[in-house]
Design an enzyme around this catalytic site. Structure first.
Site, PDB file in Angstrom:
ATOM      1  CB  SER A  91      -3.772  -5.164   0.808  1.00 19.12           C
ATOM      2  OG  SER A  91      -3.200  -4.021   0.211  1.00 19.12           O
ATOM      3  CE1 TYR A 129      -8.758  -5.566  -1.084  1.00 19.43           C
ATOM      4  CE2 TYR A 129      -7.084  -4.216  -0.921  1.00 19.43           C
ATOM      5  CZ  TYR A 129      -7.100  -4.760  -1.408  1.00 19.43           C
ATOM      6  OH  TYR A 129      -6.307  -5.548  -1.589  1.00 19.43           O
TER       7      TYR A 129
END
Length: 244
Positions: A139, A152
């Site tokens: 990501s 995350y």
């Protein structure tokens, strides 16, 4: 020869779009899902229409034994794995103070641990053959960090570091490991995130839109094909300009 492609988290979003892309190429697919397989039979049908094949394998890849089982299912049915796409992931958006240990562990175990487990299981076969491709979906938040996404970000930053380390280790043996680090993509994960899924966030993207799963799938397919022949340990981030 048809490629054997394993995709984790193939039931929706980026994983599903990637599965469709390889299905259209007529590859043999091993599609892992956790709780959503409604569309996978149709994707396998597309692969078969184009001369390939496929199976769906339910597993929670945060469990190392289950993750290994996905790879073993592919090897049992097709004898090898040519391409591994580590896509399965989880997201919890909360401040550091509000993030529970269980939430932290869930994201680390799935996003980073699942990637590790699948790579560890698939590499012996690839090393024995002297070829293979591994594409890890990380990501942009693993590159830049973001408030309320610390766990995350940590998990996806770990995926990026893992990608680079393993790429250096196995490239001399003919295995190419790279990562795709998407920006905000129109998937269930984003839509269900009430903090980030809104018009203000969309307008903050220089392209003034969220990305499409199909755009990420195209990058994955490129890395798995001839366009990726000289790519080692790279992080490609299709993000609409949110991280430059």
């Amino acid at each position: 020869m048809k490629r054997v492609v394993v995709i984790t988290g193939a039931g929706r979003g980026i994983g599903l779009a990637t599965a469709k892309r390889f299905a259209l190429a007529g590859d043999h697919l091993v599609l892992n899902y956790f709780d959503s397989r409604e569309q996978l039979d149709a994707v396998i049908g597309i692969a078969q229409e184009n001369g390939g094949d496929g199976i769906a394998v339910q597993a929670d890849i945060s469990d190392p034994e289950a993750a290994t089982g996905v790879i073993r299912a592919a090897e049992s049915r097709y004898g090898r794995v040519d391409v591994l796409v580590n896509n399965a992931g989880r997201l919890v958006s909360a401040s550091v103070a509000e993030t529970t240990w269980a939430q932290w562990k869930q994201m680390i175990d799935t996003n980073l641990g699942g990637t590790w487990a699948c790579m560890q299981a698939v590499l012996p076969g690839m090393l024995a053959r002297g070829e293979g491709r591994i594409i890890n979906i990380s990501s942009e938040l693993g590159l830049i960090g973001f408030p309320t996404y610390a766990a995350y970000c940590a998990s996806k930053g770990g995926v990026i570091a893992l990608t680079k380390a393993v790429a250096k280790e196995v490239a001399p043996s003919g295995i190419l490991v790279n990562s795709v680090a998407p920006g905000p993509i129109e998937t269930d994960m984003l839509i269900n995130d009430t903090i980030e899924y809104n018009d203000e966030t969309r307008e903050a993207v220089p392209l003034k839109r969220f990305g499409k799963p199909e755009e990420i799938a195209a990058m994955v397919e490129a890395l798995a094909g001839p366009a990726g022949n000289y790519m080692v340990g790279q992080v490609i981030s299709p993000n609409g300009g949110t991280a430059i």
